[in-house]
Design a protein around this motif. Structure first.
Motif, short mmCIF file in Angstrom:
data_model
loop_
_atom_site.label_atom_id
_atom_site.label_comp_id
_atom_site.label_asym_id
_atom_site.label_seq_id
_atom_site.Cartn_x
_atom_site.Cartn_y
_atom_site.Cartn_z
N MET A 146 -11.20 -7.24 -23.02
CA MET A 146 -9.16 -6.83 -21.94
C MET A 146 -10.06 -7.21 -20.71
SD MET A 146 -7.46 -7.03 -24.80
CE MET A 146 -6.14 -6.57 -23.99
N LEU A 147 -11.21 -6.45 -20.40
CA LEU A 147 -11.46 -6.19 -18.61
C LEU A 147 -10.83 -7.41 -18.15
CD1 LEU A 147 -14.75 -4.45 -19.20
CD2 LEU A 147 -12.17 -3.38 -19.19
N PRO A 148 -11.13 -8.80 -18.26
CA PRO A 148 -10.64 -10.26 -17.54
C PRO A 148 -9.63 -9.97 -17.05
CG PRO A 148 -12.70 -11.23 -19.07
CD PRO A 148 -12.18 -9.34 -19.76
N PHE A 149 -8.51 -9.25 -18.29
CA PHE A 149 -6.74 -9.22 -18.36
C PHE A 149 -6.37 -8.13 -16.90
CE2 PHE A 149 -7.96 -11.23 -22.48
CZ PHE A 149 -7.13 -12.79 -22.15
N LEU A 150 -7.47 -7.57 -16.66
CA LEU A 150 -6.80 -6.48 -16.00
C LEU A 150 -7.12 -7.24 -14.41
CD1 LEU A 150 -9.13 -3.05 -17.37
CD2 LEU A 150 -6.78 -4.27 -17.78
N SER A 151 -6.01 -6.35 -13.68
CA SER A 151 -5.63 -6.40 -12.72
C SER A 151 -7.82 -6.03 -11.53
CB SER A 151 -4.48 -6.25 -11.33
OG SER A 151 -4.60 -4.48 -11.76
N THR A 152 -7.39 -5.06 -12.12
CA THR A 152 -8.78 -4.50 -10.73
C THR A 152 -9.39 -3.91 -12.18
OG1 THR A 152 -6.93 -3.75 -8.99
CG2 THR A 152 -9.32 -2.60 -9.04
N VAL A 153 -11.15 -4.34 -12.45
CA VAL A 153 -11.97 -4.21 -12.65
C VAL A 153 -12.59 -2.77 -12.06
CG1 VAL A 153 -13.73 -4.22 -14.42
CG2 VAL A 153 -11.94 -6.22 -14.35
N ASN A 154 -12.08 -1.23 -12.51
CA ASN A 154 -13.30 -0.66 -11.35
C ASN A 154 -13.45 0.89 -12.93
OD1 ASN A 154 -11.37 1.10 -11.82
ND2 ASN A 154 -10.07 0.15 -9.66
N LEU A 155 -13.76 2.15 -12.48
CA LEU A 155 -14.37 3.17 -13.44
C LEU A 155 -13.12 3.36 -14.24
CD1 LEU A 155 -16.71 4.42 -15.06
CD2 LEU A 155 -16.94 5.98 -12.80
N ASN A 156 -11.68 3.77 -13.49
CA ASN A 156 -11.08 4.10 -13.94
C ASN A 156 -10.22 3.31 -15.10
OD1 ASN A 156 -11.12 6.21 -12.59
ND2 ASN A 156 -9.79 5.58 -11.01
N SER A 157 -10.23 1.87 -14.56
CA SER A 157 -9.13 1.20 -15.48
C SER A 157 -9.96 0.90 -16.86
CB SER A 157 -9.35 -0.58 -14.62
OG SER A 157 -10.44 -1.05 -14.47
N ILE A 158 -11.45 0.77 -17.02
CA ILE A 158 -11.95 0.22 -18.07
C ILE A 158 -12.22 1.94 -19.25
CG2 ILE A 158 -14.55 0.42 -19.23
CD1 ILE A 158 -15.73 -1.07 -16.44
N ILE A 159 -12.14 2.83 -18.40
CA ILE A 159 -11.39 4.34 -18.89
C ILE A 159 -10.10 3.73 -19.89
CG2 ILE A 159 -11.75 6.95 -18.93
CD1 ILE A 159 -13.87 6.44 -16.77
N GLY A 160 -9.67 3.36 -18.68
CA GLY A 160 -8.38 3.68 -19.58
C GLY A 160 -8.12 2.65 -20.73
#
Length: 217
Positions: A146-160
């Motif tokens: 799912m990570l490639p679909f995130l606008s920004t990949v960082n620790l907070n978005s990964i945890i989310g």
């Protein structure tokens, strides 16, 4: 997503695909006999039949139980192959995507580790814990897709992403634990009979081959 990140993802997924293909190549070079191929096909068929009716329900992964049992009874190599091929066959019905690669890794490692710790998993508490933990581990591995679909990949978005999937991972782990407690004895008996028949067939084939070689000499 910028070009550098996209390139990194392509390389990462390519590396994973290469590892899976490498393992399958080793399996092919081991020249498995017909009986073993039939065994793997049956295990994959059971996984797919248990998975397709509940495919639309997130977190319900009935195939995980069969893959774990395959690893425990038939060994880590069979567990890994069963996990990988289950995704391949299931994707013929549900569609392929780059997430399929992470599903292969998740289920493949699930079967492999079940075989690796098979002696420990005779204990009902360790077995239930193993299934429960793998409910989350499988979810975390597949969440990577799912990570490639995130606008920004960082620790907070990964945890989310991990937090969003937690309820489904909890359901997956709970179902694993329940099945490994309630159905372990039944499936162990069934799979052990199949294993004994498989070993007997292998020994008969080896004896026939050996006798044929002796006659040629």
């Amino acid at each position: 997503m910028d070009g550098i990140t996209l390139t990194a993802w392509i390389l990462f997924i390519g590396m994973i695909i290469g590892l899976i293909l490498g393992f399958l190549k080793i399996f092919e070079n081991s020249k498995p006999n017909v009986e073993y191929l039939v065994l793997v096909a049956l295990l994959v068929a059971v996984c797919v039949m248990g998975m397709l009716p509940t495919a639309a329900v997130p977190g319900v992964q009935a195939a995980s139980f069969v893959i774990i049992m395959a690893g425990i009874i038939f060994g880590r190599e069979t567990g890994f192959i069963t996990g990988v091929l289950t995704v391949f066959v299931m994707s013929l019905f549900l569609g392929f995507g780059f997430w399929s690669v992470f599903q292969m890794i998740g289920w493949g490692l699930m079967g492999f580790t079940a075989g690796l710790f098979s002696s420990k998993l005779e204990n009902v508490y360790l077995r239930a814990s193993f299934g429960f933990i793998w409910g989350f581990a499988y979810g975390w591995i597949t969440d990577i897709s799912m990570l490639p679909f995130l606008s920004t990949v960082n620790l907070n978005s990964i945890i989310g992403v991990f937090i969003a999937s937690a309820p489904f991972d909890l359901l997956h782990g709970t179902i694993n634990a329940i099945l490994l407690v309630l159905l372990y004895g039944l499936f162990k008996k069934i799979f052990s009979r199949v294993k004994n028949k498989f070993i007997f067939s292998m020994n008969v084939e080896k004896n026939i081959t050996a006798n044929h070689g002796d006659k040629q000499l």
